[in-house]
Motif scaffolding. Structure first.
Motif, PDB file in Angstrom:
ATOM      1  N   LEU A  76       0.811  -1.210   0.000  1.00 31.74           N
ATOM      2  CA  LEU A  76       0.000   0.000   0.000  1.00 31.74           C
ATOM      3  C   LEU A  76       0.845   1.260   0.000  1.00 31.74           C
ATOM      4  O   LEU A  76       0.341   2.337  -0.247  1.00 31.74           O
ATOM      5  N   ASN A  77       2.134   1.138   0.282  1.00 28.51           N
ATOM      6  CA  ASN A  77       3.014   2.294   0.289  1.00 28.51           C
ATOM      7  C   ASN A  77       3.489   2.548  -1.137  1.00 28.51           C
ATOM      8  O   ASN A  77       4.374   1.888  -1.640  1.00 28.51           O
ATOM      9  N   LEU A  78       2.889   3.520  -1.817  1.00 27.78           N
ATOM     10  CA  LEU A  78       3.186   3.766  -3.222  1.00 27.78           C
ATOM     11  C   LEU A  78       4.452   4.573  -3.432  1.00 27.78           C
ATOM     12  O   LEU A  78       4.829   4.833  -4.563  1.00 27.78           O
ATOM     13  N   ASN A  79       5.137   4.949  -2.371  1.00 30.97           N
ATOM     14  CA  ASN A  79       6.350   5.732  -2.501  1.00 30.97           C
ATOM     15  C   ASN A  79       7.600   4.879  -2.604  1.00 30.97           C
ATOM     16  O   ASN A  79       8.678   5.405  -2.799  1.00 30.97           O
ATOM     17  N   THR A  80       7.486   3.579  -2.489  1.00 35.15           N
ATOM     18  CA  THR A  80       8.663   2.736  -2.546  1.00 35.15           C
ATOM     19  C   THR A  80       9.071   2.496  -3.989  1.00 35.15           C
ATOM     20  O   THR A  80       8.262   2.530  -4.914  1.00 35.15           O
ATOM     21  N   GLU A  81      10.338   2.263  -4.195  1.00 36.71           N
ATOM     22  CA  GLU A  81      10.860   2.039  -5.542  1.00 36.71           C
ATOM     23  C   GLU A  81      10.383   0.715  -6.122  1.00 36.71           C
ATOM     24  O   GLU A  81      10.281   0.571  -7.335  1.00 36.71           O
ATOM     25  N   THR A  82      10.065  -0.267  -5.284  1.00 35.86           N
ATOM     26  CA  THR A  82       9.641  -1.566  -5.798  1.00 35.86           C
ATOM     27  C   THR A  82       8.252  -1.507  -6.420  1.00 35.86           C
ATOM     28  O   THR A  82       7.932  -2.289  -7.302  1.00 35.86           O
ATOM     29  N   ASN A  83       7.414  -0.588  -5.986  1.00 38.14           N
ATOM     30  CA  ASN A  83       6.056  -0.490  -6.511  1.00 38.14           C
ATOM     31  C   ASN A  83       5.935   0.530  -7.631  1.00 38.14           C
ATOM     32  O   ASN A  83       4.865   0.659  -8.221  1.00 38.14           O
ATOM     33  N   LYS A  84       6.999   1.236  -7.942  1.00 42.63           N
ATOM     34  CA  LYS A  84       6.932   2.286  -8.951  1.00 42.63           C
ATOM     35  C   LYS A  84       6.491   1.755 -10.321  1.00 42.63           C
ATOM     36  O   LYS A  84       5.634   2.366 -10.962  1.00 42.63           O
ATOM     37  N   PRO A  85       7.029   0.639 -10.819  1.00 42.38           N
ATOM     38  CA  PRO A  85       6.571   0.132 -12.122  1.00 42.38           C
ATOM     39  C   PRO A  85       5.091  -0.241 -12.134  1.00 42.38           C
ATOM     40  O   PRO A  85       4.401  -0.040 -13.131  1.00 42.38           O
ATOM     41  N   TRP A  86       4.593  -0.791 -11.022  1.00 43.76           N
ATOM     42  CA  TRP A  86       3.181  -1.167 -10.958  1.00 43.76           C
ATOM     43  C   TRP A  86       2.282   0.058 -10.989  1.00 43.76           C
ATOM     44  O   TRP A  86       1.236   0.057 -11.634  1.00 43.76           O
ATOM     45  N   VAL A  87       2.676   1.091 -10.324  1.00 41.37           N
ATOM     46  CA  VAL A  87       1.887   2.317 -10.310  1.00 41.37           C
ATOM     47  C   VAL A  87       1.903   2.972 -11.694  1.00 41.37           C
ATOM     48  O   VAL A  87       0.875   3.449 -12.183  1.00 41.37           O
ATOM     49  N   GLN A  88       3.062   2.963 -12.347  1.00 49.47           N
ATOM     50  CA  GLN A  88       3.145   3.526 -13.697  1.00 49.47           C
ATOM     51  C   GLN A  88       2.302   2.720 -14.679  1.00 49.47           C
ATOM     52  O   GLN A  88       1.620   3.296 -15.536  1.00 49.47           O
ATOM     53  N   ALA A  89       2.338   1.394 -14.577  1.00 51.43           N
ATOM     54  CA  ALA A  89       1.537   0.557 -15.466  1.00 51.43           C
ATOM     55  C   ALA A  89       0.046   0.803 -15.251  1.00 51.43           C
ATOM     56  O   ALA A  89      -0.719   0.911 -16.215  1.00 51.43           O
ATOM     57  N   LEU A  90      -0.360   0.928 -14.004  1.00 51.80           N
ATOM     58  CA  LEU A  90      -1.759   1.208 -13.703  1.00 51.80           C
ATOM     59  C   LEU A  90      -2.171   2.568 -14.249  1.00 51.80           C
ATOM     60  O   LEU A  90      -3.267   2.724 -14.795  1.00 51.80           O
ATOM     61  N   ALA A  91      -1.302   3.558 -14.161  1.00 52.04           N
ATOM     62  CA  ALA A  91      -1.609   4.888 -14.681  1.00 52.04           C
ATOM     63  C   ALA A  91      -1.740   4.865 -16.204  1.00 52.04           C
ATOM     64  O   ALA A  91      -2.643   5.493 -16.769  1.00 52.04           O
ATOM     65  N   ILE A  92      -0.873   4.131 -16.887  1.00 55.82           N
ATOM     66  CA  ILE A  92      -0.937   4.051 -18.348  1.00 55.82           C
ATOM     67  C   ILE A  92      -2.208   3.335 -18.795  1.00 55.82           C
ATOM     68  O   ILE A  92      -2.890   3.780 -19.723  1.00 55.82           O
ATOM     69  N   ILE A  93      -2.544   2.235 -18.138  1.00 62.20           N
ATOM     70  CA  ILE A  93      -3.759   1.495 -18.484  1.00 62.20           C
ATOM     71  C   ILE A  93      -4.989   2.372 -18.261  1.00 62.20           C
ATOM     72  O   ILE A  93      -5.904   2.409 -19.091  1.00 62.20           O
ATOM     73  N   THR A  94      -5.016   3.091 -17.151  1.00 64.44           N
ATOM     74  CA  THR A  94      -6.136   3.988 -16.865  1.00 64.44           C
ATOM     75  C   THR A  94      -6.248   5.070 -17.923  1.00 64.44           C
ATOM     76  O   THR A  94      -7.348   5.394 -18.389  1.00 64.44           O
ATOM     77  N   LEU A  95      -5.128   5.628 -18.329  1.00 65.51           N
ATOM     78  CA  LEU A  95      -5.133   6.667 -19.356  1.00 65.51           C
ATOM     79  C   LEU A  95      -5.645   6.127 -20.686  1.00 65.51           C
ATOM     80  O   LEU A  95      -6.452   6.776 -21.367  1.00 65.51           O
ATOM     81  N   ILE A  96      -5.225   4.932 -21.074  1.00 61.46           N
ATOM     82  CA  ILE A  96      -5.680   4.327 -22.329  1.00 61.46           C
ATOM     83  C   ILE A  96      -7.191   4.071 -22.286  1.00 61.46           C
ATOM     84  O   ILE A  96      -7.906   4.350 -23.255  1.00 61.46           O
TER      85      ILE A  96
END
Length: 70
Positions: free
Chosen positions: A40-60
């Motif tokens: 749930l901590n979106l500020n960690t480097e390990t979750n950064k790719p998942w958050v970016q992928a979710l943002a791209i999918i949402t945008l599409i």
């Protein structure tokens, strides 16, 4: 007896402990309101790719819905 913190000027009762509860709490790790789940901590480097992928999918999805409506 009441004590006053020299750092933050907080006043607490000596039954609550010898250290300032406000300063002591600020030094403890903050896991958020949902507990210690590190996913749930979106500020960690390990979750950064998942958050970016979710943002791209949402945008599409939003752009496709906008194009389909127009």
């Amino acid at each position: 007896m009441f004590k006053v913190c020299s750092k933050c000027d907080f006043e607490w009762h000596e039954k609550d402990g010898a250290e300032c509860p406000v300063c002591k709490k600020s030094l403890e790790p903050n896991y958020g309101k949902f507990g210690s789940n590190h996913l749930l901590n979106l500020n960690t480097e390990t979750n950064k790719p998942w958050v970016q992928a979710l943002a791209i999918i949402t945008l599409i999805v939003l752009v496709s819905l906008w194009m389909a409506a127009g």
